[in-house]
Design an enzyme around this catalytic site. Structure first.
Site, PDB file in Angstrom:
ATOM      1  N   GLY A  64       0.852  -1.190   0.000  1.00  0.00           N
ATOM      2  CA  GLY A  64       0.000   0.000   0.000  1.00  0.00           C
ATOM      3  C   GLY A  64       0.882   1.232   0.000  1.00  0.00           C
ATOM      4  O   GLY A  64       1.145   1.852  -1.029  1.00  0.00           O
ATOM      5  N   TYR A  68      -0.258   8.793  15.325  1.00  0.00           N
ATOM      6  CA  TYR A  68       0.931   7.931  15.532  1.00  0.00           C
ATOM      7  C   TYR A  68       2.160   8.735  15.931  1.00  0.00           C
ATOM      8  O   TYR A  68       3.263   8.218  15.892  1.00  0.00           O
ATOM      9  CB  TYR A  68       1.287   7.176  14.246  1.00  0.00           C
ATOM     10  CG  TYR A  68       0.137   6.493  13.540  1.00  0.00           C
ATOM     11  CD1 TYR A  68      -0.490   5.389  14.106  1.00  0.00           C
ATOM     12  CD2 TYR A  68      -0.290   6.941  12.291  1.00  0.00           C
ATOM     13  CE1 TYR A  68      -1.527   4.755  13.446  1.00  0.00           C
ATOM     14  CE2 TYR A  68      -1.322   6.306  11.627  1.00  0.00           C
ATOM     15  CZ  TYR A  68      -1.938   5.218  12.211  1.00  0.00           C
ATOM     16  OH  TYR A  68      -2.965   4.590  11.555  1.00  0.00           O
ATOM     17  N   CYS A  89      -9.997  22.381  17.196  1.00  0.00           N
ATOM     18  CA  CYS A  89      -9.925  22.760  18.601  1.00  0.00           C
ATOM     19  C   CYS A  89      -9.424  21.624  19.475  1.00  0.00           C
ATOM     20  O   CYS A  89     -10.179  21.075  20.294  1.00  0.00           O
ATOM     21  CB  CYS A  89     -11.292  23.245  19.058  1.00  0.00           C
ATOM     22  SG  CYS A  89     -11.839  24.587  18.017  1.00  0.00           S
TER      23      CYS A  89
HETATM   24  N1  LLP Z   1      -2.215  -6.050   3.653  1.00  0.00           N
HETATM   25  C1  LLP Z   1      -2.887  -6.027   4.820  1.00  0.00           C
HETATM   26  C2  LLP Z   1      -3.628  -7.224   5.252  1.00  0.00           C
HETATM   27  C3  LLP Z   1      -2.877  -4.866   5.620  1.00  0.00           C
HETATM   28  O1  LLP Z   1      -3.526  -4.857   6.777  1.00  0.00           O
HETATM   29  C4  LLP Z   1      -2.158  -3.723   5.182  1.00  0.00           C
HETATM   30  C5  LLP Z   1      -2.123  -2.492   5.977  1.00  0.00           C
HETATM   31  C6  LLP Z   1      -1.476  -3.797   3.952  1.00  0.00           C
HETATM   32  C7  LLP Z   1      -1.533  -4.975   3.222  1.00  0.00           C
HETATM   33  C8  LLP Z   1      -0.699  -2.642   3.393  1.00  0.00           C
HETATM   34  O2  LLP Z   1       0.324  -2.236   4.215  1.00  0.00           O
HETATM   35  P1  LLP Z   1       1.351  -1.102   3.704  1.00  0.00           P
HETATM   36  O3  LLP Z   1       2.101  -1.664   2.522  1.00  0.00           O
HETATM   37  O4  LLP Z   1       0.567   0.086   3.345  1.00  0.00           O
HETATM   38  O5  LLP Z   1       2.224  -0.852   4.874  1.00  0.00           O
HETATM   39  N2  LLP Z   1      -2.674   3.940   8.890  1.00  0.00           N
HETATM   40  C9  LLP Z   1      -1.329   3.467   9.175  1.00  0.00           C
HETATM   41  C10 LLP Z   1      -1.003   2.193   8.420  1.00  0.00           C
HETATM   42  C11 LLP Z   1      -1.983   1.070   8.632  1.00  0.00           C
HETATM   43  C12 LLP Z   1      -1.689  -0.173   7.844  1.00  0.00           C
HETATM   44  C13 LLP Z   1      -2.813  -1.162   7.919  1.00  0.00           C
HETATM   45  N3  LLP Z   1      -2.665  -2.351   7.120  1.00  0.00           N
HETATM   46  C14 LLP Z   1      -0.353   4.598   8.882  1.00  0.00           C
HETATM   47  O6  LLP Z   1      -0.780   5.671   8.496  1.00  0.00           O
HETATM   48  O7  LLP Z   1       0.852   4.444   9.088  1.00  0.00           O
END
Ligand code: LLP
Length: 423
Positions: free
Chosen positions: A283, A324, A351
């Site tokens: 992602g 975070y 706020c």
């Molecule tokens: N596959 C699964 C099953 C996942 O739960 C996730 C992310 C991904 C793939 C993709 O992960 P990535 O390549 O994006 O690291 N909101 C947080 C990140 C949450 C990630 C949740 N799962 C942030 O802003 O750092």
């Protein structure tokens, strides 16, 4: 001159540019807060994964929770990617954007029966199942439709990804996946269920991971299970390595996608599994550094203890710093030779004291200037809210010479449209 980790972002004649477009001008033309993405940065990242996987059966499933705007999905669908989805809503987005259902994997610990039905109807490629209870419900739903649901079990390998606790998912203490020790029993159960067809195995150990070693540890644990299943006569078709590769926000030096995937494929081949299809679910690494959040300086408020630079973007637009304590780089979009740089806390209008984008940043800024928060392409817009009745930002995609408005700024009318007064 391009910025390290941001090959499409450059400094030209005192202006910050994305694919050659002045960010100040885009901010003034479309208004702020504004997300701006580089389409070619997204394509380049997808190509990095695809180069490493070329020559073998594979699928890059973009984890669309990172950024699910339709034009972003369209960009990855056109690049030949599949999608990792976690809800019926995400399924609908992919189909609307022209993505193929047979390239979708459906992840998540809490799929509802209704979401399962929708995904079966659409004929998604695979369900990544996270518990035995979910297996039973999926089997019932599929069986009632006269179908068998293609399934891979998400195994929790109990590996520490060395990342923020909120985004670490591969430890026993996390809610995700089926424990490694229970995996063989769960596979036996899955094979016995009438509505399930076992296709693969899957793991995802966390997010913003900056070294290859936890991936290789998790992979070894996964391959142990693939071997054990083979010995029982169960031949899995695919291995899904999950996502989680980190990006450079400050001084992190994660491996490139190509490098990481090559290392993992090396291990897969060495252990005799080179014939199996490989899936990945990135992602952040596909979109994070392709996007910036632009914001205008509303007021400068120097003080005795702190200097506040109050901007028009807030925690509702970009929650990562508040949620975070994430450090995200902030750059003025125009360099000012005449203004003295001072140390500012860059904060939004919401706020709450937790509403900040950056603490203690040395910036030469004046009221009305446009600032860019870098690396905001992932988990920016998708995590935006309407807190303080703030409409969500507009989004622009640049693609070479072209500039596309891909999402209009939300209006207050849209925001309250579903609400009713009483009586
Ligand atoms: N596959 C699964 C099953 C996942 O739960 C996730 C992310 C991904 C793939 C993709 O992960 P990535 O390549 O994006 O690291 N909101 C947080 C990140 C949450 C990630 C949740 N799962 C942030 O802003 O750092």
């Amino acid at each position: 001159m391009t910025l390290p980790g941001h090959p499409f972002l450059a400094s030209h004649d005192d202006q910050l540019t994305l694919e050659g477009h002045s960010l100040t001008e885009l901010g003034r033309r479309f208004g702020t807060p504004l997300y701006v993405y580089s389409r070619n940065a997204m394509r380049a990242q997808a190509a990095s994964y695809q180069r490493a996987l070329a020559g073998r059966s594979h699928l890059v499933c973009y984890a669309m929770k990172a950024n699910s705007s339709l034009a972003v999905l369209q960009t990855f669908a056109e690049a030949g990617c599949g999608f990792d989805i976690v809800s019926g809503g995400e399924l609908q987005r992919v189909l609307t954007a022209g993505g193929r259902a047979d390239r979708i994997v459906f992840s998540g610990v809490g799929k509802t029966a209704e979401e399962m039905r929708l995904a079966l109807d659409a004929r998604v490629r695979c369900f990544n199942v996270e518990s035995e209870a979910e297996l039973s419900v999926l089997s019932e739903v599929a069986h009632a439709m006269g179908r068998r649901a293609p399934v891979s079990l998400r195994v929790n390998p109990d590996v520490d990804a060395g990342t923020h606790p909120y985004i670490s998912t591969g430890l026993k203490a996390n809610k995700f996946g089926i424990a490694h020790e229970q995996a063989l029993a769960a596979y036996a159960r899955a094979r016995a269920l009438p509505g399930i067809e076992v296709m693969g195995i899957d793991c995802h150990i966390g997010s913003q991971i900056t070294s290859a070693s936890p991936y290789l540890d998790a992979l070894d644990r996964l391959l142990d299970l693939v071997d054990a299943l083979s010995a029982q006569g169960v031949d899995l078709q695919h291995i899904d390595l999950g996502g989680g590769l980190g990006i450079t926000y400050t001084d992190e030096e994660p491996p490139s996608a190509e490098d990481l995937v090559r290392q993992m494929l090396g291990r897969i081949d060495a252990r005799g599994h080179g014939h199996r299809e490989v899936l990945v679910e990135p992602g952040r690494s596909l979109v994070g550094n392709a996007g910036v959040l632009l914001s205008s300086v509303l007021y400068l408020k120097p003080g005795e203890e702190k200097n506040f630079c109050i901007v028009d973007a807030a925690m509702n637009d970009l929650v990562r710093p508040a949620m975070y304590q994430a450090w995200m780089r902030i750059e003025p979009c125009q360099r000012r030779g005449s203004t003295v740089a001072r140390t500012w806390d860059v904060v939004g209008p919401v706020c709450e004291s937790g509403d900040w984008l950056g603490h203690d940043r040395k910036l030469a800024v004046e009221q009305g200037d446009v600032l860019a928060v870098l690396s905001a392409g992932a988990y920016g817009m998708t995590m935006a809210s309407n807190y303080n009745t703030r409409p969500r930002a507009a989004e622009v995609m640049v693609d070479g010479d072209a500039v596309h408005l891909i999402r209009e700024r939300e209006s207050i009318e849209q925001l309250i449209a579903g609400e009713r007064l009483i009586g």
